[in-house]
Design an enzyme around this catalytic site. Structure first.
Site, short mmCIF file in Angstrom:
data_model
loop_
_atom_site.label_atom_id
_atom_site.label_comp_id
_atom_site.label_asym_id
_atom_site.label_seq_id
_atom_site.Cartn_x
_atom_site.Cartn_y
_atom_site.Cartn_z
N ASN A 181 -6.31 22.36 -2.78
CA ASN A 181 -5.67 21.93 -4.02
C ASN A 181 -6.34 20.66 -4.54
O ASN A 181 -6.79 19.82 -3.76
CB ASN A 181 -4.16 21.73 -3.82
N ASN B 123 -2.88 13.58 5.80
CA ASN B 123 -3.02 14.16 4.47
C ASN B 123 -4.06 15.29 4.55
O ASN B 123 -4.60 15.56 5.62
CB ASN B 123 -3.46 13.08 3.47
N ASN C 25 6.68 8.94 -3.23
CA ASN C 25 5.28 8.96 -2.79
C ASN C 25 4.49 8.16 -3.82
O ASN C 25 4.36 8.58 -4.97
CB ASN C 25 4.80 10.41 -2.67
N LYS D 75 0.72 7.04 4.62
CA LYS D 75 0.18 8.38 4.88
C LYS D 75 -1.32 8.28 5.12
O LYS D 75 -2.09 8.00 4.20
CB LYS D 75 0.49 9.28 3.68
N LYS E 229 6.91 14.16 -5.44
CA LYS E 229 5.50 14.27 -5.85
C LYS E 229 4.90 12.86 -6.04
O LYS E 229 5.59 11.95 -6.51
CB LYS E 229 5.44 15.07 -7.17
N CYS F 236 -5.86 8.08 -2.50
CA CYS F 236 -6.30 8.07 -3.91
C CYS F 236 -7.62 7.30 -4.06
O CYS F 236 -7.84 6.33 -3.35
CB CYS F 236 -5.26 7.37 -4.78
C1 LIG Z 1 -0.27 21.49 -3.94
C2 LIG Z 1 -0.24 20.24 -3.09
C3 LIG Z 1 -0.01 19.00 -3.69
C4 LIG Z 1 0.01 17.84 -2.92
N1 LIG Z 1 0.28 16.63 -3.51
C5 LIG Z 1 0.38 15.48 -2.75
C6 LIG Z 1 0.74 14.24 -3.34
O1 LIG Z 1 1.02 14.13 -4.55
N2 LIG Z 1 0.79 13.14 -2.53
C7 LIG Z 1 0.51 13.21 -1.18
O2 LIG Z 1 0.60 12.19 -0.48
N3 LIG Z 1 0.20 14.40 -0.59
C8 LIG Z 1 0.12 15.53 -1.34
N4 LIG Z 1 -0.18 16.73 -0.74
C9 LIG Z 1 -0.42 16.79 0.72
C10 LIG Z 1 0.82 17.27 1.47
O3 LIG Z 1 1.91 16.38 1.25
C11 LIG Z 1 0.56 17.40 3.00
O4 LIG Z 1 0.27 16.14 3.54
C12 LIG Z 1 -0.59 18.35 3.32
O5 LIG Z 1 -0.55 19.49 2.47
C13 LIG Z 1 -0.60 18.82 4.78
O6 LIG Z 1 0.55 19.55 5.12
P1 LIG Z 1 0.71 21.16 5.02
O7 LIG Z 1 -0.51 21.76 5.69
O8 LIG Z 1 1.99 21.47 5.74
O9 LIG Z 1 0.78 21.49 3.57
C14 LIG Z 1 -0.22 17.91 -1.50
C15 LIG Z 1 -0.46 19.17 -0.92
C16 LIG Z 1 -0.46 20.32 -1.67
C17 LIG Z 1 -0.70 21.66 -1.00
#
Ligand SMILES: Cc1cc2nc3c(=O)[nH]c(=O)nc-3n(C[C@H](O)[C@H](O)[C@H](O)COP(=O)(O)O)c2cc1C
Length: 316
Positions: free
Chosen positions: A79, A201, A109, A174, A55, A139
């Site tokens: 989210n 992302n 991360n 990322k 996370k 961010c």
């Molecule tokens: C609930 C949730 C929390 C996330 N938290 C982070 C995070 O803390 N840092 C980050 O770089 N990406 C975060 N992401 C983005 C995911 O790592 C990913 O890049 C994004 O969801 C796209 O992939 P997916 O469609 O397979 O979920 C988060 C995504 C979700 C759904």
């Protein structure tokens, strides 16, 4: 450091950014806690993934955003967790010692609100057993009015440069899709010293409750993930690959990957590894299916390693 074939006995095993990956699957940040969450589910194993991204971690602990923080949309979810995490000191001292580093490669991360925070968190992880560091440049930059670092090539490259100075560990940047030209951003991050790129992302979106006429998400806007963003993510991987391949910089393709064919599409477009995030919420066993499906596709197409598949898109 490009991905290179490592073993012919397991076609899924290869090297990514200098790390030994048992599979091209990477479990994505924010979707698996600090690497322990899914291991409580019977039949799930971190060993099914080449890497697990923890996370997002900041300098100080963060409580995150007010509710609601997640909302299901057609073919995806919004989210706005707000980077809830216990802070880098706690992660390094209390969480990393509980992880079994024989299972997979664990990737931190790094998130921050200022350039100084990115530097501090990266330096702390550099002095830890973590295998690699992913920089989340999505961010908001509090000193520059809250606009995300990752929306501009200049600020993205500056974050990478600062982190590069304080770590020798593999550095993966990322990229945000919420910008005009992701290719230029990728180029600048590569020049600033990133070893790999994560593409993409989440895409900013919102939902409204028509009864109350209020935003559903407490933060008003949130990041859209899941199958809804897959075609966008695939194009971004294709575009970034045009820049990254000349430098031998591997990509973790991500955004809505749910099926074996999704994963294979991303690899054909140029991803050396494929990220699984939201689809784990629907099916925690999805990794086993995707690993088996990729291995079968390689066999059926006479390929002995995943690297033979990467970037094989036929255009024209
Ligand atoms: C609930 C949730 C929390 C996330 N938290 C982070 C995070 O803390 N840092 C980050 O770089 N990406 C975060 N992401 C983005 C995911 O790592 C990913 O890049 C994004 O969801 C796209 O992939 P997916 O469609 O397979 O979920 C988060 C995504 C979700 C759904």
């Amino acid at each position: 450091m490009a991905a290179a074939p490592q073993s012919v006995d397991n076609p899924l095993r290869y090297r990514f950014c200098g790390m030994d990956f048992a599979s091209p699957i990477v479990l994505l940040s924010g979707c698996v806690g600090f690497g322990e969450e899914y291991t409580r589910i019977e039949g799930f194993s971190n060993r099914d993934a080449g890497g697990v991204v923890l996370k997002g971690t900041t300098g100080k602990p963060r409580l995150g955003n007010p509710p609601h923080r997640v909302y299901e949309t057609p073919a995806g979810m919004l989210n706005a967790i707000g980077l809830q995490n216990p802070g880098v000191d706690y992660v390094v001292r209390k969480i990393l010692p509980t992880l079994d580093f024989s299972e997979t490669r664990f990737i931190a991360n790094v998130s921050g609100s200022t350039f100084e925070e990115y530097e501090e968190v990266t330096r702390r992880f550099d002095q830890s057993p973590i295998d690699a560091i992913e920089i989340n440049i999505s961010c908001p930059n509090v000193k520059e009015g809250g606009v995300a670092f990752g929306n501009y090539p200049e600020t993205s490259a500056k974050v990478v440069e600062i982190c590069r100075r304080v770590t020798q560990k593999p550095l993966i940047t990322k990229l945000s899709p919420n910008q005009t030209d992701i290719r230029e951003n990728a180029r600048r991050c590569i020049e600033a010293g990133t070893d790999g790129l994560s593409v993409i992302n989440t895409i900013m979106g919102m939902a409204i409750d028509v009864k109350t006429r209020r935003p559903v998400i407490g933060n008003v806007q949130g990041g859209l993930s899941g199958p809804a963003i897959k075609p966008i993510a695939l194009l971004k991987v294709h575009q970034v690959y045009q820049v990254a391949k000349a430098h031998g910089i591997p990509i973790i393709g991500q955004g809505g990957i749910t099926t074996v064919d999704d994963a294979i599409e991303f690899m054909i477009a140029g991803a050396s590894a494929v990220g699984i995030g939201t689809s784990l919420f629907y099916d925690p066993m999805v990794c086993k299916k995707i690993n088996a499906g990729i291995a079968e596709y390689l066999r059926a197409n006479g390929m002995s390693t995943v690297t033979e598949l990467v970037g094989t898109l036929q255009v024209g």
